[in-house]
Scaffold this motif. Structure first.
Motif, PDB file in Angstrom:
ATOM      1  N   ALA A  68      -9.944  -5.600   4.138  1.00 21.16           N
ATOM      2  CA  ALA A  68      -9.675  -6.147   5.466  1.00 21.16           C
ATOM      3  C   ALA A  68     -10.885  -6.909   5.988  1.00 21.16           C
ATOM      4  O   ALA A  68     -10.757  -7.979   6.593  1.00 21.16           O
ATOM      5  N   HIS A  84      -5.063  -8.886   9.729  1.00 24.48           N
ATOM      6  CA  HIS A  84      -4.787  -8.989   8.286  1.00 24.48           C
ATOM      7  C   HIS A  84      -4.105  -7.727   7.763  1.00 24.48           C
ATOM      8  O   HIS A  84      -3.235  -7.804   6.889  1.00 24.48           O
ATOM      9  N   VAL A  85      -4.502  -6.567   8.278  1.00 23.16           N
ATOM     10  CA  VAL A  85      -3.869  -5.312   7.856  1.00 23.16           C
ATOM     11  C   VAL A  85      -2.386  -5.326   8.203  1.00 23.16           C
ATOM     12  O   VAL A  85      -1.528  -4.935   7.398  1.00 23.16           O
TER      13      VAL A  85
END
Length: 359
Positions: A165, A149-150
């Motif tokens: 996150a 996701h980051v």
């Protein structure tokens, strides 16, 4: 994962003018000049990526968002490795660990003359190290989901905090663990089944010629199949699971679909990334490991030697995890993004998320 956060420093703003979109029904893979100038709202240019783009983006993401990448890996590894440290301290208070380091240095050869208490201490200390390693592995699985996701946020110029996150993985955490277990089980079954074929050959062959011929034919074939399995089945399901609204089997299918026609490129980048990560991780942890081994060989004995040994193993494990997990997961996610841009015009979606074009 809010779009209100500002992009991290050092990432270039998009150039003026309307974004260039591919013709209807056509992906970047069909373009005559795939590496032409492109919008770069975040860590990557929104066009098919070269290997240099991936490595540059991976290091940028780690550098400008260390808390959600390196920080999360260190936190998980440190908590897991605290278990053998606490267990060793507890065992030291309850048992005599004066011979545990000697048993370790002798590779267990002295267990015949050791007492039951000595063996119990040896098993307790190194069993706790194994438990800590297993828990660290499980924790790093979740860290990998966070880093996916980051990286996706960084592609559009957004920076996720550690808490954001973690929140982004909500609803997918058990699926992620299940996916990892499924892939690990499949890998183990492949190895076991191949080993069983060797057992059958060994028991049924009447001479040495049959095992030799069987090994000459099947070992290269099995290695080739295993590498194919690693790239087509094992490598990309994690970012697919975390970044798409799909389940475990759907993630495996997505990884298989995206690597179709891109096997050698995916394999080359993945193998190079693995080699770089292992070499760098070994170099970072080697001084600690050598120091702890040197203290033991230099005369530290008894419980002091045990504590030095466990502490050295724990610190080396944390240092290795701090680099290997963020780097390898970042590159794998960037490969996933690259393949989607090549095959599905995913760059258009990223432009919309970055606010460069209307939905």
């Amino acid at each position: 994962m809010s779009d209100q956060h500002q992009p991290p420093p050092g990432w270039s703003a998009p150039p003026p003018g309307p974004p260039t979109q591919p013709p209807a029904g056509q992906s970047y893979a069909a373009r005559p000049a795939p590496y032409a100038a492109a919008h770069k709202p975040g860590a990557i240019p929104l066009r098919p990526l070269r290997i240099g783009d991936m490595y540059d983006a991976a290091f940028k993401i780690i550098r400008f968002n260390p808390r959600a990448t390196v920080g999360s890996a260190v936190l998980v590894a440190a908590v897991a490795m605290a278990i053998p440290l606490l267990a060793t301290a507890a065992l030291g208070a309850a048992l005599d660990l004066s011979t545990t380091s000697d048993l370790y240095l002798s590779s267990g050869d002295a267990t015949g003359s050791a007492s039951g208490e000595d063996i119990a201490g040896f098993i307790g200390v190194f069993g706790s190290l194994m438990v800590g390693t297993i828990l660290q592995g499980i924790g790093l699985i979740l860290v990998g989901g966070m880093i996916a996701h980051v990286v996706a946020a960084a592609a559009t110029g957004h920076k996720l905090s550690l808490g954001q996150a973690w929140a982004a993985t909500r609803g997918k955490r058990w699926r992620l663990i299940g996916l990892t277990f499924l892939l690990g089980l499949a890998t183990t079954l492949l190895l076991v089944l191949y080993a069983l074929t060797w057992v059958v050959v060994a028991f049924t062959a009447t001479g040495w010629q049959v095992p030799v011929v069987y090994g000459f034919v099947t070992v290269p074939a099995f290695i080739a199949f295993f590498l194919w399995f690693w790239v087509r089945v094992y490598y990309l399901p994690v970012p697919a699971l975390m970044l798409e609204p799909i389940g475990v089997l759907g993630a495996v299918g997505r990884g298989f679909h995206l690597t179709r026609g891109s096997f050698w490129r995916t394999f080359g980048i993945a193998l190079l990334t693995y080699v770089i990560a292992q070499i760098a991780g070994s170099m970072l942890s080697m001084p600690i490991s050598l120091l702890s081994q040197g203290v033991l060989l230099g005369g530290a004995s008894g419980e002091t030697g045990v504590y030095v040994l466990v502490l050295g193993q724990a610190i080396a494990s944390v240092i290795t995890a701090a680099f290997v997990a963020p780097f390898t997961t970042s590159v794998a996610t960037l490969q996933y993004v690259d393949l989607r841009m090549r095959q599905e015009a995913f760059d258009v979606v990223l432009m919309q998320r970055a606010g460069l074009t209307r939905s």
